[in-house]
Design a protein around this motif. Sequence first.
Motif, PDB file in Angstrom:
ATOM      1  N   VAL A  36       0.896  -1.234   0.048  1.00 17.92           N
ATOM      2  CA  VAL A  36       0.060  -0.049  -0.166  1.00 17.92           C
ATOM      3  C   VAL A  36       0.868   1.098   0.046  1.00 17.92           C
ATOM      4  O   VAL A  36       0.657   2.289  -0.835  1.00 17.92           O
ATOM      5  N   ASN A  37       1.716   1.270   0.854  1.00 16.43           N
ATOM      6  CA  ASN A  37       2.575   2.459   0.883  1.00 16.43           C
ATOM      7  C   ASN A  37       3.251   2.995  -0.308  1.00 16.43           C
ATOM      8  O   ASN A  37       3.821   2.196  -0.997  1.00 16.43           O
ATOM      9  N   TYR A  41       6.313   8.285  -0.864  1.00 18.65           N
ATOM     10  CA  TYR A  41       6.316   8.584   0.443  1.00 18.65           C
ATOM     11  C   TYR A  41       7.066   8.062   1.715  1.00 18.65           C
ATOM     12  O   TYR A  41       7.614   8.362   2.659  1.00 18.65           O
ATOM     13  N   TYR A  44      10.191   9.944   1.299  1.00 16.77           N
ATOM     14  CA  TYR A  44       9.677  11.226   1.943  1.00 16.77           C
ATOM     15  C   TYR A  44       9.871  11.044   3.499  1.00 16.77           C
ATOM     16  O   TYR A  44      10.659  11.814   4.256  1.00 16.77           O
ATOM     17  N   SER A  89       3.306   6.328  13.163  1.00 16.90           N
ATOM     18  CA  SER A  89       2.618   7.475  13.164  1.00 16.90           C
ATOM     19  C   SER A  89       2.406   7.852  11.601  1.00 16.90           C
ATOM     20  O   SER A  89       1.534   8.513  11.150  1.00 16.90           O
ATOM     21  N   TYR A  90       3.339   7.741  10.811  1.00 15.50           N
ATOM     22  CA  TYR A  90       3.374   7.865   9.338  1.00 15.50           C
ATOM     23  C   TYR A  90       2.983   6.678   8.687  1.00 15.50           C
ATOM     24  O   TYR A  90       2.671   6.886   7.446  1.00 15.50           O
ATOM     25  N   GLY A  91       2.382   5.696   9.388  1.00 11.75           N
ATOM     26  CA  GLY A  91       1.720   4.484   8.852  1.00 11.75           C
ATOM     27  C   GLY A  91       2.723   3.527   8.251  1.00 11.75           C
ATOM     28  O   GLY A  91       2.225   2.728   7.287  1.00 11.75           O
TER      29      GLY A  91
ATOM     30  N   LYS B  97      -2.480   9.882  15.555  1.00 14.32           N
ATOM     31  CA  LYS B  97      -3.169   9.750  14.301  1.00 14.32           C
ATOM     32  C   LYS B  97      -4.544  10.336  14.227  1.00 14.32           C
ATOM     33  O   LYS B  97      -4.841  11.142  13.358  1.00 14.32           O
ATOM     34  N   ALA B 124      -0.444  14.114   4.349  1.00  8.14           N
ATOM     35  CA  ALA B 124       0.004  12.811   3.873  1.00  8.14           C
ATOM     36  C   ALA B 124      -0.073  11.758   4.856  1.00  8.14           C
ATOM     37  O   ALA B 124      -0.403  10.686   4.296  1.00  8.14           O
ATOM     38  N   GLN B 125       0.143  12.228   6.182  1.00 11.10           N
ATOM     39  CA  GLN B 125      -0.016  11.007   6.913  1.00 11.10           C
ATOM     40  C   GLN B 125      -1.658  10.709   7.087  1.00 11.10           C
ATOM     41  O   GLN B 125      -1.616   9.307   7.081  1.00 11.10           O
ATOM     42  N   ASN B 128      -2.493   8.742   4.094  1.00  9.74           N
ATOM     43  CA  ASN B 128      -2.012   7.084   4.161  1.00  9.74           C
ATOM     44  C   ASN B 128      -2.707   6.355   4.867  1.00  9.74           C
ATOM     45  O   ASN B 128      -2.853   5.099   4.605  1.00  9.74           O
ATOM     46  N   ASP B 129      -3.029   6.794   6.094  1.00 11.48           N
ATOM     47  CA  ASP B 129      -4.265   6.145   7.052  1.00 11.48           C
ATOM     48  C   ASP B 129      -5.188   5.668   6.415  1.00 11.48           C
ATOM     49  O   ASP B 129      -5.812   4.436   6.516  1.00 11.48           O
ATOM     50  N   ARG B 131      -5.864   5.225   3.003  1.00 14.85           N
ATOM     51  CA  ARG B 131      -5.344   4.169   2.157  1.00 14.85           C
ATOM     52  C   ARG B 131      -5.157   2.710   2.787  1.00 14.85           C
ATOM     53  O   ARG B 131      -5.657   1.871   2.385  1.00 14.85           O
ATOM     54  N   LEU B 132      -4.657   2.863   4.043  1.00 11.99           N
ATOM     55  CA  LEU B 132      -4.418   1.618   4.646  1.00 11.99           C
ATOM     56  C   LEU B 132      -5.627   0.978   5.040  1.00 11.99           C
ATOM     57  O   LEU B 132      -5.746  -0.434   4.930  1.00 11.99           O
TER      58      LEU B 132
END
Lengths: 102, 191
Positions: A36-37, A41, A44, A89-91, B97, B124-125, B128-129, B131-132
């Motif tokens: 997914v990621n 990103y 980054y 926290s950034y996933g 989050k 962006a964070q 991303n969450d 999308r997860l």
Amino acid sequence: MTVGFATGTDTREEVGTVEKTDPDQPWIVVVWNDPVNLMSYVSYVFQSYFGYTESKARTLMLEVHEQGRSAVISGTREKVEQDTVALHSYGLWATFEKAGSE
Amino acid sequence: MAKSFKSTRRGITGALEPGEARLLRALLDDVVAMLEPETAASEDPLAALVGMSGADTEVSAPGDSAVRRLLPDAVRGDDDEALAFRRLTERSLREQKMGALRASALLLETSPVTLNDEQARLLAQALNDVRLVLADRLSIESEADAERLHEIADSKDVDDVESYLALVYNFVTWLQESLVQAMLKAARLER
């Protein structure tokens, strides 16, 4: 990892990664590949959070993508615990472990 | 159709259609709701202050696979160690989050959107969450799964819930990619 749309191909530099046992830096943070990621990103995050150069961030990102995992930083237990939570926290999918345990 | 994010002298700018912004805010709110802690905050004021859930002995790994992906185990191959670490850190991670998701929903209330570095990072964070979570609902477990869904790029490709979710996933992916490209460009210019 995945690509959102076509990006330019940069040349890849050899950068030593940290997966070696150093008695002063006995713990490492490992980032795992996931579908997914975005590759951009992840690069980054490595630049922004760790302060890595664009080429080092890209090398580590590609290592995650191609090898499934990469040790992205080493340090004391406290430091790697903190970095792991920050990456969550950034996933990013990150874990910490004792260096050399893999 | 949304305009891709661009790095400008005023910051990172982008523009969304009202329907797109509404959809994104709804998704951001949904993820906030998923992250609401299941147990009350620790009563120890010092522990609460530092986000340490000293009394979170009830906490266990989340049952919902999407929440487990948002709040993953920090230790692999040792469930006891992973759980002990989760009890100390999970609450503050949830709160971090939720803060980014709520801030992002607010940022998307205006269009065009203009972001400073910090706001761009939070968005962006948060994307991303989102999308997860969508990827979990779409059972994207491999890069081949993700590739397969790439083809669904237009509302005429949508004929069921799964293809609608895939369309939304592809839209959020496109938006996050454009945001990150603008952020990387801005960082390059700063150097």
